[in-house]
Enzyme design. Structure first.
Site, PDB file in Angstrom:
ATOM      1  N   LYS A 136       0.839  -1.210   0.000  1.00 52.05           N
ATOM      2  CA  LYS A 136       0.000   0.000   0.000  1.00 52.05           C
ATOM      3  C   LYS A 136       0.871   1.256   0.000  1.00 52.05           C
ATOM      4  O   LYS A 136       1.934   1.316   0.630  1.00 52.05           O
ATOM      5  CB  LYS A 136      -0.940   0.000   1.204  1.00 52.05           C
ATOM      6  CG  LYS A 136      -2.031  -1.091   1.145  1.00 52.05           C
ATOM      7  CD  LYS A 136      -3.028  -0.841   0.025  1.00 52.05           C
ATOM      8  CE  LYS A 136      -4.004  -1.988  -0.184  1.00 52.05           C
ATOM      9  NZ  LYS A 136      -5.038  -2.076   0.836  1.00 52.05           N
ATOM     10  N   ARG A 150      -3.974 -10.010   4.743  1.00 54.54           N
ATOM     11  CA  ARG A 150      -4.151 -10.159   3.291  1.00 54.54           C
ATOM     12  C   ARG A 150      -2.879  -9.651   2.621  1.00 54.54           C
ATOM     13  O   ARG A 150      -2.561  -8.460   2.711  1.00 54.54           O
ATOM     14  CB  ARG A 150      -5.371  -9.359   2.822  1.00 54.54           C
ATOM     15  CG  ARG A 150      -5.658  -9.466   1.325  1.00 54.54           C
ATOM     16  CD  ARG A 150      -6.883  -8.642   0.937  1.00 54.54           C
ATOM     17  NE  ARG A 150      -7.186  -8.778  -0.475  1.00 54.54           N
ATOM     18  CZ  ARG A 150      -6.639  -8.049  -1.443  1.00 54.54           C
ATOM     19  NH1 ARG A 150      -5.746  -7.106  -1.146  1.00 54.54           N
ATOM     20  NH2 ARG A 150      -6.971  -8.239  -2.709  1.00 54.54           N
TER      21      ARG A 150
END
Length: 259
Positions: free
Chosen positions: A204, A238
């Site tokens: 991210k 995840r």
């Protein structure tokens, strides 16, 4: 939870696994590296990604769910979609978990469909429309805002008959770098202890951009953050890099065993 993107345009692995052969080969690697859940994504949700209809998602998925269930029966499959029709297709193919990034906001039939399937449902915090998904919002208190959202949506899900709920605070969706780092430090306060918490921070931008790095160059930093959220009660991670995360989880379990 290992990530299997069937997309040509995902931000770090677009086009790598969007045919059946490469998807199965990648699934094999994810499972061997320690993934217990395979999260199949037929549509990219990065900023400015191509928008697909449910029918286009279903066409892109093809027979991959069936093939994975056949080749890797020990793995659970979650389907990353915000369409109820795609969920119905996936349910018939054998998925185990619904991973809806929209919190039921982009398809009014999603909660009803989740209840009909009786599958576990991942509820993510996100802005209320597809068009505003990545709009940065200034929150007075991000933890309080996420918990208010969870409270409201949990009530709606429970009323519909969905009882197996997993909470995802939505890293990478409409939140500032500061707010996302605050969610990391306040993970223990996210949710209500009643439902397991999923954390998805792999590759991210709130991690790599402030460091001046790329999405592929933050493995060490990501694992340090994974350890932080595990220590605060996170139950599912995840990730793209399963092997490295498996080591982090092992270290966490060993540390807690000694305690």
């Amino acid at each position: 939870m290992g990530i299997l993107n069937l997309t040509p345009d995902s931000f770090s692995d677009g086009g790598k696994f969007n045919d059946e052969k490469s998807a199965l080969e990648h699934t094999e690697k994810l499972v061997k590296d320690g993934a217990e859940i395979i999260d199949i994504g037929p549509q990219s949700t990065r900023p400015n990604a191509e928008f697909l209809s449910s029918q286009e998602e279903i066409k892109r998925i093809g027979s991959i769910i069936f093939q994975i269930k056949k080749e890797f029966p020990e793995a659970l499959i979650s389907l990353d979609t915000f369409y109820s029709e795609t969920v119905k297709f996936g349910f018939n193919e054998g998925i185990d978990i619904i991973n809806d990034i929209s919190g039921g906001q982009y398809d009014e039939k999603m909660f009803e469909t989740a209840a009909e399937t009786k599958l576990p449902y991942i509820l993510m915090h996100v802005n209320p429309s597809y068009e505003t998904m990545h709009d940065k919002i200034k929150f007075a208190d991000i933890t309080l805002e996420v918990n208010r959202y969870f409270s409201k949506k949990n009530s709606e899900l429970l009323e519909k008959g969905v009882k197996d709920i997993i909470l995802d605070p939505g890293f990478g969706f409409g939140k500032s770098v500061d707010d996302q780092m605050k969610m990391i430090t306040e993970t223990e306060h996210l949710g209500f202890g009643r439902f397991p918490l999923l954390i998805g921070i792999s590759r991210k931008s709130f991690i790599y951009k402030p460091l001046g790095k790329s999405a592929l160059d933050i493995k060490e930093e990501t694992q340090k953050l994974h350890m932080k959220v595990l220590e605060q009660g996170a139950k599912i991670l995840r990730v793209h890099d399963v092997a490295e995360t498996a080591v982090t989880i092992s270290e966490f379990l060993q540390k807690n065993k000694k305690c």
